[in-house]
Motif scaffolding. Sequence first.
Motif, PDB file in Angstrom:
ATOM      1  N   LYS A   1       0.855  -1.183   0.000  1.00 39.00           N
ATOM      2  CA  LYS A   1       0.000   0.000   0.000  1.00 39.00           C
ATOM      3  C   LYS A   1       0.896   1.240   0.000  1.00 39.00           C
ATOM      4  O   LYS A   1       1.807   1.350   0.816  1.00 39.00           O
TER       5      LYS A   1
ATOM      6  N   LEU B   1       2.902   9.605  -3.442  1.00 41.01           N
ATOM      7  CA  LEU B   1       2.868   9.408  -4.875  1.00 41.01           C
ATOM      8  C   LEU B   1       4.232   8.918  -5.353  1.00 41.01           C
ATOM      9  O   LEU B   1       5.225   9.631  -5.243  1.00 41.01           O
TER      10      LEU B   1
ATOM     11  N   ASN C   1      -7.363   0.351   5.928  1.00 47.71           N
ATOM     12  CA  ASN C   1      -7.931   1.662   5.594  1.00 47.71           C
ATOM     13  C   ASN C   1      -8.669   2.302   6.761  1.00 47.71           C
ATOM     14  O   ASN C   1      -8.884   3.507   6.763  1.00 47.71           O
TER      15      ASN C   1
ATOM     16  N   MET D   1      -4.966   6.651   7.829  1.00 41.54           N
ATOM     17  CA  MET D   1      -5.662   7.529   6.890  1.00 41.54           C
ATOM     18  C   MET D   1      -4.825   7.731   5.637  1.00 41.54           C
ATOM     19  O   MET D   1      -3.720   7.203   5.510  1.00 41.54           O
ATOM     20  N   CYS D   2      -5.364   8.526   4.717  1.00 40.38           N
ATOM     21  CA  CYS D   2      -4.795   8.546   3.376  1.00 40.38           C
ATOM     22  C   CYS D   2      -3.357   9.053   3.297  1.00 40.38           C
ATOM     23  O   CYS D   2      -2.676   8.812   2.319  1.00 40.38           O
ATOM     24  N   ASP D   3      -2.879   9.765   4.320  1.00 41.87           N
ATOM     25  CA  ASP D   3      -1.490  10.201   4.226  1.00 41.87           C
ATOM     26  C   ASP D   3      -0.567   9.304   5.051  1.00 41.87           C
ATOM     27  O   ASP D   3       0.580   9.635   5.289  1.00 41.87           O
TER      28      ASP D   3
ATOM     29  N   MET E   1      -8.755   2.967  -4.949  1.00 35.82           N
ATOM     30  CA  MET E   1      -7.687   3.478  -4.094  1.00 35.82           C
ATOM     31  C   MET E   1      -6.355   2.825  -4.419  1.00 35.82           C
ATOM     32  O   MET E   1      -5.307   3.420  -4.264  1.00 35.82           O
TER      33      MET E   1
ATOM     34  N   GLU F   1      -3.354   9.923  -7.785  1.00 30.85           N
ATOM     35  CA  GLU F   1      -3.721  11.333  -7.951  1.00 30.85           C
ATOM     36  C   GLU F   1      -3.385  11.899  -9.323  1.00 30.85           C
ATOM     37  O   GLU F   1      -3.916  12.923  -9.725  1.00 30.85           O
TER      38      GLU F   1
ATOM     39  N   GLY G   1      -9.864  11.211  -0.153  1.00 27.17           N
ATOM     40  CA  GLY G   1      -8.594  11.501   0.500  1.00 27.17           C
ATOM     41  C   GLY G   1      -7.424  10.913  -0.261  1.00 27.17           C
ATOM     42  O   GLY G   1      -6.406  11.565  -0.473  1.00 27.17           O
ATOM     43  N   PHE G   2      -7.587   9.672  -0.723  1.00 28.05           N
ATOM     44  CA  PHE G   2      -6.491   9.015  -1.432  1.00 28.05           C
ATOM     45  C   PHE G   2      -6.269   9.599  -2.818  1.00 28.05           C
ATOM     46  O   PHE G   2      -5.152   9.616  -3.310  1.00 28.05           O
TER      47      PHE G   2
ATOM     48  N   LYS H   1     -14.019  10.830   9.473  1.00 30.15           N
ATOM     49  CA  LYS H   1     -13.637  10.613   8.070  1.00 30.15           C
ATOM     50  C   LYS H   1     -13.596  11.923   7.296  1.00 30.15           C
ATOM     51  O   LYS H   1     -12.709  12.139   6.470  1.00 30.15           O
TER      52      LYS H   1
ATOM     53  N   GLN I   1     -10.433  13.869   8.181  1.00 28.92           N
ATOM     54  CA  GLN I   1      -9.258  13.302   7.498  1.00 28.92           C
ATOM     55  C   GLN I   1      -9.194  13.777   6.055  1.00 28.92           C
ATOM     56  O   GLN I   1      -8.137  14.111   5.531  1.00 28.92           O
TER      57      GLN I   1
ATOM     58  N   LYS J   1      -6.417  16.253   4.020  1.00 29.99           N
ATOM     59  CA  LYS J   1      -5.732  15.931   2.772  1.00 29.99           C
ATOM     60  C   LYS J   1      -6.008  16.968   1.689  1.00 29.99           C
ATOM     61  O   LYS J   1      -5.120  17.374   0.955  1.00 29.99           O
TER      62      LYS J   1
ATOM     63  N   MET K   1      -3.988  19.997   2.256  1.00 31.49           N
ATOM     64  CA  MET K   1      -2.602  19.703   1.886  1.00 31.49           C
ATOM     65  C   MET K   1      -2.415  19.804   0.373  1.00 31.49           C
ATOM     66  O   MET K   1      -1.418  20.328  -0.114  1.00 31.49           O
TER      67      MET K   1
END
Lengths: 156, 829
Positions: free
Chosen positions: A20, A24, A118, A122-124, B91, B96, B128-129, B158, B161, B165, B168
């Motif tokens: 995972k 990027l 997940n 979290m996403c970062d 995901m 991105e 977010g991803f 959620k 979060q 992102k 950011m």
Amino acid sequence: MTQIKYLILASRQGKIRLVKWYTLYSLKEKQKVLKEVTPLVLSRKAKMCNIVEYCDHRVVYRRYASLYFICGITPDVDNELLTLEVIHRYVETMDSYFGNVCELDIIFNFSKAYDILNEILMCDGSIAESSKKEVLQYVMTMDTIESHDNLDRVLS
Amino acid sequence: MAGSSLRSFIKDVRGAKTVAEERAIVTKASAKIRTKLRDDHLPLEKRRNNIQKLLYLYILGEKTHFGQVECINLIASDDFADKRLGYLAAMLLLDESQDLLTLLTNLLNNDLNHPNRFVVSLALTTLGFLSSSELARDLYPDVESILNTSKDPFLVKKALQCVAKLVMTDSSLLEIFQPQLLLSLLNNQSICTHGVLLSIAKVLQAALSGFSMHHKRVKENEPTADTTGILRQLLGAVPELLDLLQNLNVKNFEPEYDIQGTCDPFLQCELLYTLRLFFQVCFEFKITEIDQYSNKFNDLLTQIATNTDSGKNCGQAILYEATRTIFSLNLNQPSRVLGINILAQFLSGKDNNTKYVALSTLLKVVPQEPVAVQRHRKFISRCLRDPDVSIRSRALELAFAILNDVTMVELTEQLVEFLKNASDDDKNLIVYTVEYLVRAFEIHTSVDEKWKLETLITVLKLVGNVISAETVSNLLVFINNASCPQERCELVAEMLKLTLDDSKRSEISEHNVGWNLVTIWCVGEYGGEILGNKADAKISERSLTKYLVDQHAASDRNDNKIVHYLLTAALKLSAHVNDPGCNESLRQILVSRSRDADLMLQSKSVQYEIIFRQPLKVKKPILDSMPKFEKKIDAATQKPSKIASQSSASQPESSDLLDLLGEKQPSHSPQPQPSVAQSSTSVLSPTDLLADIFGSNGTNGKPSSDKDLSERNSSTLEVPAGSTKIHESAAAECYITLKSCGDGAAQMELYLKAKTNLQNVQTFCAVPKTQKLTLGQIQPGNTLVSHQVARQNLKVVGSGRLKLRVKLNFAADGNDSSEQFDHKFDQAL
């Protein structure tokens, strides 16, 4: 604080069981990391510390039975010791979910392993929930909704 | 097979006996999935099955791009199972940077307003991803409205979060960001689970770090704009965060968040980091309102340091975070000492991980609190003996960082002890240690020199077989520059006694190349002096000569380095030996190489023989002892650098210049070096003959000896007509002229025309492996005013096509920069 760049689960033979990415990376970079980090970690002796330097970042890993949990982190920002706790939390949660989790559980139910991950990260790549109970509760509820759907389909 | 279930597919792959068989299964499945997914009439259940297999291929590292659109189709389904898998796949398979994301905008928009909270949560996680800046701008209002309306901690968590992102990704969102919303959430006890708090911390972190970026950008466009308003509003969260952290730290037991007796280390660390960011950003923008909290924060850090259980990893994680906070904010001295003491406690423990982080943190904070770090050298030295090589290397780096006049003797003893116990696996570490030890001895001059020399000899005895030729050179420089010749002489005599005495011979391994090189050099250089002293019966003309002869006989055919040393030593010793038999033996050594295949050795042998034949009167001054060797100590290399890790694949940029052409020998920058600036063609120059012992083994760096240089110097240089322009940049133009070419040698001139004022101009050149390059000096000098021209002579010998790679280093307007370019000539040698 934790902000993991990537998480790799690899077997003792170097096979990738789960991967995972939280930052990027281009396809090439990903392949390079996978090809280099896994052997680097596998070559460490048992008594050595769980932190290795690799390229521009550090790698924190921990071995559970036959499976290595490997995290890439940013030095100076990430807390290496806390990263170990994050890994442990993930393992514990999977252990409760599968009941005595083993490598095979993760191989055959990788999508569940991802679902749990997940909810924890979290996403970062930082920790999203510090309660194991909450994580399990939400993953299981979603599983139930899914099976209800299936049931409905069969009935209709 | 593609019709079968995921489970049997995985079983098939795992069942493969060979790699080839596995490949065949995977390729076949991949092709089948591709065809299936193309079929529009495939039922959803089958599609799901195929995507699951595709995800397995993803884990195996196979290509999965053809499934990307299919994820989006699954997300569009009404079925929760489809959506869940679709989002999971999106995901993993998308990122991105892909254009495909625009297709997602509508789907995400719908799902963010879905009645089912889990669908909303999946959409938030995915956003977010996959937050491209377009998605961030388009969907931010939807996410914010969830925050405004929802009372569900799960969704709020959620959404926060996601906001973190999005901010950011696009820091201009800060303009519409509502700090008030965050503050009211923070005050709402009913909604603040630890998960929500973690997410609030994350949003604050994102806003704070995004703020600096955003602020700079706005300032550039509208110089008067004051964007610190948001920051001031966010400050309202600080007291709440401080209270939270304090409560968490003293809390006794809360089963849900407890880890081995510590309450939620994750949240504690995140809060610490958020507060640290607050102080850093406010300091950066000179917002003084934060000062009112600094005392409280200080006290809190002290409280954490004393209250937290340091026996377990999670407690240590918090202590570690607190220590890093102290040093990154450079808090007051008592706090810093407290921090160092925490790290020292880590060092004294048994856990390798805490030792590692302690060592690497201490290394960073040495400049801030040198004395406090030094106080713990006992623990640091203990880590030098740790079984874990990573710990040993960090400890070494740290030991050198705290090494000064006061600690030198004690630490060096520890380092020597380390060298004694080092195994063959530690080769990198040994080389590092010796290199920096010699360097440290050069820098710290107040320590007793005799002791230093003795230490170096001990080190050489221990690890002389491992250290590099360059370190041997540095060591010789150090011996050569010793301020008291008498002491040096005694020491060398000791060395010789050890080497010559058969009974003690066993102490030194035959393969100790470093020891041999140093001894041979010392025989040549100080043989006369020692013979004059008659210090020991064992040291006589005969024994020294015999030693050189033996070494010569034993020397490896492939290792010319030692032969170079031997020739020089034999020649030098011959000036002090009266016995005709010995003299003849020494001459034999010299002439033995006059037909050597190695051109360098051959010419050296012939030249030395000429000197040897000169009458003593002429010979003596030529072979006089070496002058003090002035070494330029590079400021950048004074600080111990990191030990190169064995695994690191990346090499420093500077080396690729030579790498590409396969030429590893260094071509020096053309600054004249004081003691070696002699003509390379003159046979009768003593210093030059010995220069290559100190310097590199190539001739590349020798300054050219054009007699007419000084004349040409006076007139202003012009680029001659007929020169080829080979490079042009904003700072300079570069031309080259080929003066002559043929018979395996070429002469050329490089012209550099400055476009602005340039300082510290240096040129590095490289030629293919089959050729050798001699670089002349830059004329008139390395500082050029605008439009001034500089010239440099290049001489190439060898064979093959003429090719040149040039790297220019210079400082223009105070900024260092470098340029690199290649030139291919039509001519060949």
